[in-house]
Write an enzyme that holds these catalytic residues in place. Structure first.
Site, PDB file in Angstrom:
ATOM      1  NE  ARG A  15      -1.851  -1.654   3.547  1.00  0.00           N
ATOM      2  CZ  ARG A  15      -2.206  -1.689   4.820  1.00  0.00           C
ATOM      3  NH1 ARG A  15      -3.417  -1.314   5.179  1.00  0.00           N
ATOM      4  NH2 ARG A  15      -1.360  -2.099   5.743  1.00  0.00           N
ATOM      5  CB  SER A  16       3.246   2.854   2.314  1.00  0.00           C
ATOM      6  OG  SER A  16       4.171   1.825   2.534  1.00  0.00           O
TER       7      SER A  16
END
Length: 156
Positions: A15-16
């Site tokens: 995600r990041s």
């Protein structure tokens, strides 16, 4: 002085780094690369030095977004107070940030709080769900609104 943005998730491979790549792309297209620095980090240490997850790389490539020079790293003491904006992917990340980072001079919040329809929700971890398309759509939309908000707030 540049605006420093850090995206945070659990392991810094799904995600990041996806948010880092998408947001970097939007910042470049807006002509603000010289004013906004973007990075990502994970709460955990499991994937340090690794490329983003294959699912993240695939969805970014499919959407013509570069993930060049993105490798997993763990959130560290040097990050405390360095970033103007720390953006977490879920409530668990926020809780960890609240206990480990002061960021008193900056902003800490959740990415989906910028999404027009998903405020208060978490970005699900595709490492466990496998749903990289859904996560990409959530992050893509949130990054549009985050950049607009940031531009108004920072007058850039």
């Amino acid at each position: 002085m540049s605006i420093k943005v850090l995206f945070v998730c659990l392991g810094n491979i799904c995600r990041s780094p996806m948010a880092e790549a998408i947001f970097r792309n939007k910042v470049e297209k807006a002509g603000l690369s010289d004013q906004i620095d973007i990075d990502s980090a994970g709460i955990g240490h499991w994937h340090i030095g690794k490329l983003p997850h294959e699912g993240t790389r695939d969805i970014l490539t499919k959407n013509n977004i570069s993930y060049e020079n993105i490798t997993a790293r763990q959130l560290g003491k040097d990050d405390n107070g360095f970033y103007s904006y720390i953006i977490a992917m879920d409530n668990a990340n926020m809780k960890e940030l609240e206990t480990s980072m002061s960021n008193s001079d900056g902003f800490t919040g959740k990415l989906l709080d910028f999404h027009p329809d998903l405020k208060g929700k978490d970005v699900p971890d595709p490492y466990f769900t496998g749903n990289f398309d859904e996560v990409y759509d959530m992050i893509q939309t949130s990054c549009i609104y985050f950049l607009n908000w940031l531009r108004k707030r920072e007058n850039v």
